[in-house]
Design a protein around this motif. Structure first.
Motif, PDB file in Angstrom:
ATOM      1  N   TYR A   1       0.867  -1.181   0.000  1.00 11.65           N
ATOM      2  CA  TYR A   1       0.000   0.000   0.000  1.00 11.65           C
ATOM      3  C   TYR A   1       0.903   1.231   0.000  1.00 11.65           C
ATOM      4  CZ  TYR A   1      -3.168   3.613   1.616  1.00 11.65           C
ATOM      5  OH  TYR A   1      -3.879   4.775   1.723  1.00 11.65           O
ATOM      6  N   GLY A   2       0.699   2.095  -0.969  1.00 10.91           N
ATOM      7  CA  GLY A   2       1.573   3.267  -1.061  1.00 10.91           C
ATOM      8  C   GLY A   2       0.788   4.531  -1.284  1.00 10.91           C
ATOM      9  N   GLN A   3       1.408   5.632  -0.978  1.00  7.56           N
ATOM     10  CA  GLN A   3       0.757   6.918  -1.245  1.00  7.56           C
ATOM     11  C   GLN A   3       1.767   7.962  -1.670  1.00  7.56           C
ATOM     12  OE1 GLN A   3      -1.294   7.619   2.472  1.00  7.56           O
ATOM     13  NE2 GLN A   3       0.360   8.929   3.184  1.00  7.56           N
ATOM     14  N   SER A   4       1.272   8.848  -2.510  1.00 12.96           N
ATOM     15  CA  SER A   4       2.101   9.924  -3.020  1.00 12.96           C
ATOM     16  C   SER A   4       1.181  11.136  -3.263  1.00 12.96           C
ATOM     17  CB  SER A   4       2.779   9.478  -4.320  1.00 12.96           C
ATOM     18  OG  SER A   4       3.599  10.500  -4.813  1.00 12.96           O
ATOM     19  N   ARG A   5       1.727  12.150  -3.836  1.00 14.01           N
ATOM     20  CA  ARG A   5       0.944  13.354  -4.094  1.00 14.01           C
ATOM     21  C   ARG A   5       1.368  13.897  -5.444  1.00 14.01           C
ATOM     22  NH1 ARG A   5      -2.267  15.635  -0.895  1.00 14.01           N
ATOM     23  NH2 ARG A   5      -3.037  17.709  -1.373  1.00 14.01           N
ATOM     24  N   ALA A   6       0.399  14.050  -6.336  1.00 11.59           N
ATOM     25  CA  ALA A   6       0.723  14.469  -7.696  1.00 11.59           C
ATOM     26  C   ALA A   6       1.139  15.934  -7.729  1.00 11.59           C
ATOM     27  CB  ALA A   6      -0.488  14.248  -8.599  1.00 11.59           C
ATOM     28  N   GLY A   7       2.068  16.239  -8.617  1.00 10.75           N
ATOM     29  CA  GLY A   7       2.476  17.636  -8.826  1.00 10.75           C
ATOM     30  C   GLY A   7       1.595  18.293  -9.871  1.00 10.75           C
TER      31      GLY A   7
END
Lengths: 277, 237
Positions: free
Chosen positions: A154-160
């Motif tokens: 399970y991963g998370q990121s934040r789009a630019g």
């Protein structure tokens, strides 16, 4: 001359006595040296031949019967002196030893299986059109065999921002909440190249280059999409319970963020650390 | 080599299992895999302490304190202190018939959407199991989740390919995609009935494929009938 003959006779007698005392009485020459001392010397009667007989007759041979008895004890000679007793011994059935020791019962202790790996990772995720951003996640691996393993992550990121957003000045295609990029994957891995890596002369660590692929879901830009992930990684174990990873994966999914369905490739490179349980 | 590395931290204070070598020698590898080199052997009559297991390999310590990895096959030829052979349950066809727990993951389709699912089951008998399932479906029109619980009846559990039927109930949450319709999420009850096949692969693993018909009872007192199929990989304990 007479003195010399006396000395020779004396030394011969002594030599015979010594030979008899060293258990050589069984040999025919010892029989001839029938000195009383030699008879006791055949305490050789306590030799295996006597105990084999196991009969009282056999032990009778231990009496000062002379070296002759001692010599014959190796045969059935026990009967010669032992008389009836020796004869009885031949009829006895062999004694079967019944051990009175209780059988030891072993309770098998539980052998811990350390097939599960739990860990975290951090790296870079290139979200197509939205730039490369940091990504972090958690993952669990279950090693089925030495070749295959399951992995859930399970991963998370934040789009630019897209280049259009950057160049247009002020236009925002996505809200702040919609830029949140989360995903999960259920994958199957194959340890393609297992081996060891060596550091210096004394340290060797098991390692594996693996391929991995699976399915999952991405939640991004206000919609959820079915995802296929595939890639490769390298795992090294500094100890039996610790594992370090480097992974490169592609997360492929279809989205319609720009009102057109398209297939996006989102490459991710991470490093991670896991603990075996 | 690996053998020189510090041993893993001790777990519970129980004494490890001691096994005695009965074959001419027991090979110890440097790592838990068939390709790792053999650098030590333990002679017949000597013993090893079993520390822990990883897949089909056991980390052992010899009487001289040397650490290494022995395969489950080689250790199955050793005996315990009372002389009984060391038996390891790595999973067999009879275990496929009789077991307590099972679980697995699936991929499939639900009403035209892609389905990802995981399930766990407990055996009441060899034939009857209670199953719980959590699934996510991802479609062009809507996404959502399914949570259900039910019974599965396996007809001939001793067969390598054994058919089964299922019956159960659960809930579904449907989230229509904003770009198509007004986004109103729905929580509905559902019931399902279906059947499928279980195929024993090896060890503790089997394939499972099934088809279900899901009846979703909506808030408007109407119902939808949604087909669902799934194929997955499962294991038992």
């Amino acid at each position: 001359m007479e003195t010399r003959i006396r000395i020779l006779l004396l030394s011969a007698a002594l030599g015979a006595a010594v030979l008899a005392g060293t258990g050589c009485a069984a040999h025919p020459p010892a029989r001839t040296a029938a000195a009383p001392g030699a008879g006791n010397g055949t305490g050789g009667n306590g030799s295996p031949a006597v105990t084999d007989n196991g009969s009282p007759g056999g032990t009778d041979n231990g009496s000062p019967g002379g070296a002759g008895n001692g010599g014959s004890s190796g045969t059935n000679g026990a009967g010669a002196n032992g008389g009836d007793a020796g004869g009885d011994s031949g009829d006895e059935s062999p004694v079967i030893v019944q051990p009175q020791v209780q059988r030891r019962s072993v309770t098998v202790p539980h052998i811990g299986a350390r097939d599960v790996e739990l860990g975290a990772y951090y790296g870079i995720l290139s979200i197509e059109d939205f730039g490369a951003q940091p990504v972090q996640g958690l993952k669990a691996d279950y090693h089925i065999t030495e070749d295959f393993f399951f992995e859930g992550s399970y991963g998370q990121s934040r789009a630019g921002e897209t280049s259009y957003e950057l160049l247009s000045g002020g236009v925002q295609l996505l809200s702040n909440a919609e830029r949140r990029f989360t995903y999960y994957n259920l994958s199957l891995g194959y340890n393609m190249l297992p081996g060891e890596i060596f550091i210096g002369h004394t340290v060797a660590m098991t390692s594996a280059l693996y391929m991995i692929g699976g399915i999952g879901s991405v939640d991004f830009a206000g919609e959820q999409n079915f995802t296929v992930n595939f890639g490769a990684g390298f795992r090294v174990l500094p100890t039996d319970w610790l594992s370090l990873h480097v992974d490169v994966q592609d997360l492929v999914f279809r989205d319609d963020i720009f009102s057109v369905y398209r297939l996006t490739n989102n490459l991710q490179a991470t490093v991670g650390i896991s603990v075996f349980f | 080599m690996c053998l020189a590395l510090a041993p893993a931290p001790a777990r519970a204070g129980r004494a490890p299992l001691q096994l005695f070598v009965t074959q001419p020698y027991l090979e110890l590898h440097t790592g838990p895999g068939r390709g790792f080199p053999v650098t030590q052997v333990v002679a017949r009559g000597e013993s090893v302490d079993v520390l822990f297991r990883r897949t089909d390999w056991f980390k052992v310590r010899t009487e001289r304190g040397i650490l290494g990895w022995a395969s489950v096959h080689d250790l199955s030829l050793t005996v315990m202190a009372d002389g009984t052979p060391f038996a390891v349950d790595t999973g067999t066809l009879s275990g496929f018939r009789t077991h307590r727990w099972e679980g697995g993951v699936f991929a499939g389709a639900y009403a035209g959407a892609t389905l990802i699912s995981a399930y766990a089951a407990m055996s009441l008998t060899d034939n009857l199991k209670v199953e719980a399932d959590l699934a996510q479906f991802l479609g062009n029109v809507s996404d959502g989740y399914l949570v259900d619980i039910g019974l599965a009846h396996v007809f001939v559990p001793q067969w390598r390919v054994s058919p089964f039927v299922t019956l159960g109930t659960g809930f579904t949450r449907t989230e229509p995609k904003a770009t198509f319709v007004q986004p109103i999420d729905r929580n509905d009850q559902l019931a399902y009935a279906g059947g499928g096949l279980r195929l024993y692969l090896t060890r503790r693993f089997f394939l499972r494929g099934e088809y279900r018909t899901d009846v979703v009872i909506t808030k408007t007192n109407s119902y939808e009938v949604n087909p669902e199929w799934r194929l997955g990989f499962a294991f038992f304990y």
